[in-house]
Design a protein around this motif. Structure first.
Motif, PDB file in Angstrom:
ATOM      1  N   ALA A  81       0.874  -1.176   0.000  1.00 50.80           N
ATOM      2  CA  ALA A  81       0.000   0.000   0.000  1.00 50.80           C
ATOM      3  C   ALA A  81       0.910   1.223   0.000  1.00 50.80           C
ATOM      4  N   VAL A  82       0.947   1.940  -1.110  1.00 50.05           N
ATOM      5  CA  VAL A  82       1.904   3.020  -1.310  1.00 50.05           C
ATOM      6  C   VAL A  82       1.214   4.375  -1.158  1.00 50.05           C
ATOM      7  N   ASP A  83       1.861   5.244  -0.414  1.00 53.86           N
ATOM      8  CA  ASP A  83       1.383   6.620  -0.254  1.00 53.86           C
ATOM      9  C   ASP A  83       2.294   7.534  -1.061  1.00 53.86           C
ATOM     10  N   ASP A  84       1.731   8.215  -2.060  1.00 51.19           N
ATOM     11  CA  ASP A  84       2.506   9.132  -2.888  1.00 51.19           C
ATOM     12  C   ASP A  84       1.821  10.494  -2.877  1.00 51.19           C
ATOM     13  N   PRO A  85       2.470  11.528  -2.343  1.00 57.48           N
ATOM     14  CA  PRO A  85       1.839  12.842  -2.225  1.00 57.48           C
ATOM     15  C   PRO A  85       1.785  13.630  -3.522  1.00 57.48           C
ATOM     16  N   LEU A  86       2.448  13.134  -4.569  1.00 55.14           N
ATOM     17  CA  LEU A  86       2.576  13.924  -5.788  1.00 55.14           C
ATOM     18  C   LEU A  86       2.036  13.232  -7.034  1.00 55.14           C
ATOM     19  N   ALA A  87       2.159  11.912  -7.101  1.00 53.17           N
ATOM     20  CA  ALA A  87       1.764  11.167  -8.303  1.00 53.17           C
ATOM     21  C   ALA A  87       0.567  10.286  -7.985  1.00 53.17           C
ATOM     22  N   PRO A  88      -0.636  10.654  -8.397  1.00 55.29           N
ATOM     23  CA  PRO A  88      -1.830   9.870  -8.055  1.00 55.29           C
ATOM     24  C   PRO A  88      -1.805   8.450  -8.589  1.00 55.29           C
ATOM     25  N   TRP A  89      -1.078   8.204  -9.680  1.00 55.50           N
ATOM     26  CA  TRP A  89      -1.009   6.851 -10.227  1.00 55.50           C
ATOM     27  C   TRP A  89      -0.205   5.906  -9.335  1.00 55.50           C
ATOM     28  N   ASN A  90       0.531   6.453  -8.373  1.00 55.05           N
ATOM     29  CA  ASN A  90       1.276   5.630  -7.420  1.00 55.05           C
ATOM     30  C   ASN A  90       0.576   5.506  -6.074  1.00 55.05           C
ATOM     31  N   ASP A  91      -0.411   6.318  -5.832  1.00 53.18           N
ATOM     32  CA  ASP A  91      -1.068   6.378  -4.522  1.00 53.18           C
ATOM     33  C   ASP A  91      -2.133   5.291  -4.429  1.00 53.18           C
ATOM     34  N   GLU A  92      -1.671   4.034  -4.511  1.00 57.27           N
ATOM     35  CA  GLU A  92      -2.568   2.885  -4.569  1.00 57.27           C
ATOM     36  C   GLU A  92      -1.877   1.689  -3.919  1.00 57.27           C
ATOM     37  N   ALA A  93      -2.502   0.531  -4.060  1.00 59.58           N
ATOM     38  CA  ALA A  93      -1.896  -0.725  -3.597  1.00 59.58           C
ATOM     39  C   ALA A  93      -1.432  -1.524  -4.809  1.00 59.58           C
ATOM     40  N   PHE A  94      -0.319  -2.239  -4.633  1.00 56.79           N
ATOM     41  CA  PHE A  94       0.284  -2.991  -5.735  1.00 56.79           C
ATOM     42  C   PHE A  94       0.712  -4.367  -5.237  1.00 56.79           C
ATOM     43  N   GLU A  95       0.505  -5.357  -6.076  1.00 55.34           N
ATOM     44  CA  GLU A  95       1.020  -6.692  -5.784  1.00 55.34           C
ATOM     45  C   GLU A  95       2.253  -6.932  -6.630  1.00 55.34           C
ATOM     46  N   LEU A  96       3.369  -7.194  -5.955  1.00 53.98           N
ATOM     47  CA  LEU A  96       4.621  -7.515  -6.622  1.00 53.98           C
ATOM     48  C   LEU A  96       4.835  -9.016  -6.517  1.00 53.98           C
ATOM     49  N   SER A  97       4.894  -9.675  -7.659  1.00 54.04           N
ATOM     50  CA  SER A  97       5.144 -11.117  -7.707  1.00 54.04           C
ATOM     51  C   SER A  97       6.451 -11.356  -8.448  1.00 54.04           C
ATOM     52  N   VAL A  98       7.324 -12.131  -7.821  1.00 55.16           N
ATOM     53  CA  VAL A  98       8.633 -12.420  -8.410  1.00 55.16           C
ATOM     54  C   VAL A  98       8.770 -13.918  -8.592  1.00 55.16           C
ATOM     55  N   GLU A  99       9.140 -14.301  -9.795  1.00 54.02           N
ATOM     56  CA  GLU A  99       9.355 -15.715 -10.094  1.00 54.02           C
ATOM     57  C   GLU A  99      10.689 -15.861 -10.801  1.00 54.02           C
ATOM     58  N   ARG A 100      11.610 -16.552 -10.133  1.00 51.89           N
ATOM     59  CA  ARG A 100      12.957 -16.778 -10.653  1.00 51.89           C
ATOM     60  C   ARG A 100      13.628 -15.474 -11.097  1.00 51.89           C
ATOM     61  N   GLY A 101      13.432 -14.431 -10.301  1.00 53.81           N
ATOM     62  CA  GLY A 101      14.113 -13.163 -10.534  1.00 53.81           C
ATOM     63  C   GLY A 101      13.375 -12.172 -11.406  1.00 53.81           C
ATOM     64  N   ASP A 102      12.291 -12.589 -12.038  1.00 60.99           N
ATOM     65  CA  ASP A 102      11.510 -11.683 -12.884  1.00 60.99           C
ATOM     66  C   ASP A 102      10.286 -11.203 -12.123  1.00 60.99           C
ATOM     67  N   GLY A 103      10.082  -9.876 -12.116  1.00 63.00           N
ATOM     68  CA  GLY A 103       8.991  -9.310 -11.338  1.00 63.00           C
ATOM     69  C   GLY A 103       7.844  -8.805 -12.183  1.00 63.00           C
ATOM     70  N   THR A 104       6.648  -8.891 -11.608  1.00 64.16           N
ATOM     71  CA  THR A 104       5.445  -8.305 -12.193  1.00 64.16           C
ATOM     72  C   THR A 104       4.738  -7.535 -11.096  1.00 64.16           C
ATOM     73  N   CYS A 105       4.393  -6.292 -11.376  1.00 65.21           N
ATOM     74  CA  CYS A 105       3.750  -5.446 -10.369  1.00 65.21           C
ATOM     75  C   CYS A 105       2.456  -4.887 -10.941  1.00 65.21           C
ATOM     76  N   GLU A 106       1.345  -5.181 -10.247  1.00 71.83           N
ATOM     77  CA  GLU A 106       0.036  -4.746 -10.731  1.00 71.83           C
ATOM     78  C   GLU A 106      -0.778  -4.152  -9.592  1.00 71.83           C
ATOM     79  N   ARG A 107      -1.696  -3.253  -9.921  1.00 79.39           N
ATOM     80  CA  ARG A 107      -2.570  -2.640  -8.926  1.00 79.39           C
ATOM     81  C   ARG A 107      -3.572  -3.651  -8.389  1.00 79.39           C
ATOM     82  N   VAL A 108      -3.836  -3.530  -7.078  1.00 82.99           N
ATOM     83  CA  VAL A 108      -4.819  -4.405  -6.432  1.00 82.99           C
ATOM     84  C   VAL A 108      -5.619  -3.565  -5.439  1.00 82.99           C
ATOM     85  N   ALA A 109      -6.582  -4.185  -4.784  1.00 86.97           N
ATOM     86  CA  ALA A 109      -7.377  -3.500  -3.770  1.00 86.97           C
ATOM     87  C   ALA A 109      -6.526  -3.198  -2.542  1.00 86.97           C
TER      88      ALA A 109
END
Length: 405
Positions: free
Chosen positions: A320-348
């Protein structure tokens, strides 16, 4: 309502006026002279301004640089923010905040992973999501206190090499030394010819000396320095010191030592993991001060965390990220890493198990601070069992952004 746009060539005088008043007001009202102020060094980067809608009055200005930097073993794009200035009649109205927000949108449009700056005051930019990328050591000493360097060098080798002054058109000979030295530190930028010629070999007032130490005819270390002050109270100010190995480091320190007839003080700016204190014969003679350095922030959380490389592990965290300047970052994100490769997507937001602000996340992303250090400082809040996963995904790194802009 305001308008953010590039400044035209005809508006360079206004840019110069605003920046001069902000950073060198003791020089008095500036007189803009294209022949003097439009040198190649000054023309590097892109000027931007925030204008009032309607009368079109210029409210504040800044400049953007565009770099490629090393982060966690890969190359990423980074925007450099500089020359943020607003005249007193337009201050305390939120215009600089709007300028920073619009700049971040431009960085995002240009696919920059990170944004960095050198702050006039850390707390000012911290409120907008930037965080310290690295600190640096300022070391001062009498030249004689570096006498150990020549002794240690002679213990290691009988080849003394040679020193040579360089001019800007010889910068390419330093590239291999810089790249090898910079490979030790994340956020080191990839320098092009213009950066070498107009930012390393030139300065705003006094151009620096650049000297190389060659071993077997090949550059092994170099330093950029100026000599400041009046006779009897002079300082050799070394802004950059790069080397391929400890022998080259000792040779450069010896070069500083040999200025004892000209200067009373040698001042070095070094990364905090410098080997200087391991090889000095009397470290207590070296006066040391820890200084604040540049600041960094993520531009787009989803894009940045998806692009980073991770240890070859599997793991998942929800932030759950708090960003005072960029609204596209002021959300929650799920970071999934598999064998060193990451995927980050918005979630509730309700699904998050770690809460932190974008400044803290930025330090984790570049490796500037460890997870445990940030947790102890109260900079992040994690549910049981998630700190270990976060530690695995974001190990601390050696970070040192040396280039000013």
């Amino acid at each position: 309502m305001t308008i953010y746009r590039a400044l035209s060539e005809d508006e360079r005088d206004r840019f110069h006026e605003y920046v001069s008043y902000a950073f060198t007001p003791t020089d008095g009202p500036p007189t803009y002279d294209p022949a003097e102020h439009d040198r190649p060094r000054a023309l590097l980067g892109d000027r931007r301004g925030l204008f009032a809608d309607g009368d079109g009055d210029l409210l504040c200005v800044c400049k953007h640089y565009w770099f490629d930097v090393h982060v966690r073993g890969d190359e990423h794009s980074m925007a450099g923010l500089a020359s943020v200035a607003s005249p007193p009649e337009h201050r305390r109205s939120g215009h600089v905040r709007d300028l920073l927000a619009a700049s971040l949108e431009e960085y995002r449009d240009r696919d920059a992973t990170l944004a960095a700056l050198w702050p006039f005051r850390h707390r000012f930019y911290q409120q907008y999501g930037w965080a310290t990328a690295n600190r640096q050591l300022r070391v001062e000493c009498d030249p004689a206190d570096l006498s150990f360097a020549r002794t240690r060098l002679e213990e290691r080798t009988t080849e003394h090499g040679r020193y040579r002054r360089l001019e800007a058109d010889e910068y390419e000979s330093l590239d291999p030394v810089y790249e090898r030295h910079a490979a030790r530190y994340d956020l080191s930028i990839d320098r092009d010819a213009d950066w070498w010629c107009y930012r390393v070999f030139e300065n705003w007032e006094t151009d620096p000396f650049v000297a190389v130490w060659e071993r077997d005819g090949e550059p092994a270390g170099y330093l950029e320095y100026t000599i400041n002050g009046d006779w009897g109270d002079r300082t050799m100010d070394v802004a950059e010191l790069a080397y391929t190995d400890v022998e080259a480091f000792l040779a450069l320190l010896s070069f500083c030592r040999d200025h004892d007839s000209q200067v009373q003080t040698v001042r070095l700016r070094l990364p905090t993991d410098t080997p200087l204190f391991d090889i000095a014969s009397d470290p207590d003679e070296l006066e040391t001060e820890l200084e604040g350095g540049p600041m960094v922030r993520i531009v787009d959380v989803s894009r940045a965390l998806s692009a980073l490389s991770y240890p070859t592990v599997d793991g998942s965290v929800t932030l759950a990220v708090d960003d005072p300047l960029a609204p596209w970052n002021d959300e929650a994100f799920e970071l999934s890493v598999e064998r060193g490769d990451g995927t980050c997507e918005r979630v509730a937001v309700a699904d998050s198990n770690i809460a932190l602000d974008v400044a803290t996340l930025s330090q984790l992303a570049v490796g500037a601070r460890s997870v445990r250090a940030l947790e102890r400082a109260g900079r992040l809040d994690a549910s049981p069992g998630t700190l270990e996963t976060l530690e695995t995904l974001f190990p601390e790194r050696a970070v040192y952004l040396r280039d000013g802009f």
